[in-house]
Design an enzyme around this catalytic site. Sequence first.
Site, short mmCIF file in Angstrom:
data_model
loop_
_atom_site.label_atom_id
_atom_site.label_comp_id
_atom_site.label_asym_id
_atom_site.label_seq_id
_atom_site.Cartn_x
_atom_site.Cartn_y
_atom_site.Cartn_z
N SER A 192 0.84 -1.20 0.00
CA SER A 192 0.00 0.00 0.00
C SER A 192 0.87 1.24 0.00
O SER A 192 1.90 1.30 0.68
CB SER A 192 -0.90 0.01 1.24
N TYR A 207 -4.72 -0.59 9.48
CA TYR A 207 -4.56 -1.02 8.08
C TYR A 207 -3.15 -0.73 7.58
O TYR A 207 -2.48 -1.62 7.03
CB TYR A 207 -5.59 -0.33 7.19
#
Length: 322
Positions: A192, A207
Amino acid sequence: MAGAAVAFLFVSLIGVGALYLSATCLRVLAHLALCLRRPIDLRRRYGSWAVITGPTTGLGRSMSMELARRGISLVLLDLDAANLDEVSRTLRNKAHPDVLIRTVVFDLSLVGTVAGDEAMRRLKDAVEGLDVGIVVNNAAVARPGALYVHEADVEKLTRMMQVNVMALSEVTMALVPGMLERGRGAIVNVGSGSTVAVPSFPLYTVYSSTKRYVEHLSRCLHVEYKSRGIDVQCQVPFYVHTGMLSPAVKQTMRFPAFVATADAYARDAARWIGHGGALCVPDASQQLQWFLAGFVPDVVHDWYRLRRHLQHRAILWSLAAG
């Protein structure tokens, strides 16, 4: 003396800037060279089968389509049998005629439980005797997000960590021994931009922390297994048009031109397998974002991200109340 010190500092800063700019230019040139080069035959280099987690939507679905188009047979893992059936039918209609599809119903949030152990056994049975050359650890949970940690449901955060960290690790460990026996393979872990381009990602803290684990795991495994013929890579998407984008993110998007489509990203991602070392950003426009982000001080990043994510939080609260 003071003037000499200032001059030395100035020259040093110029040198650091030049080194950073040179490194970035080399990344851009590598990307251009890869785009101009003929794509490698992933099937020939790594093997005739790939295992993909989370293949029914978003990046996972597009990556499945891209690998199948290249003639690679697939073992698909997802928690929903009906979704697996649907994507399997679609793949058989659109993929290379020699492509075979196998499916395994696997709720990755159950790893470490009796049900998770049974699903892992089914996965190992499904790949028994197959030349599995590629693993794409795509499945991830991104929600809850845009919340302070104390506001989030602990069970949902636990599920996020189970899928993003534990399941990814277990699937990888289950498939590495076969690659070692064959002396070749590629493990692609989807990371990410929240851990690469910015120093913090507040209100999406858990996350982004799980994705930091994915990045570090990939770097370490790359060093461990490169000499054994296994390429391990963390591929980093920034924003991509998938269901992972919440309504709040979509409403506050400033530069939609930098948001890749899932299909376009998958094409770039497939080209980058085996290239770019342990960490890469396959999309060219997102590489540019990465480059530009490097010129912004951390304190500015932190301020901006908190401000933007508080906007996300307000939008989500408003949607929930309405």
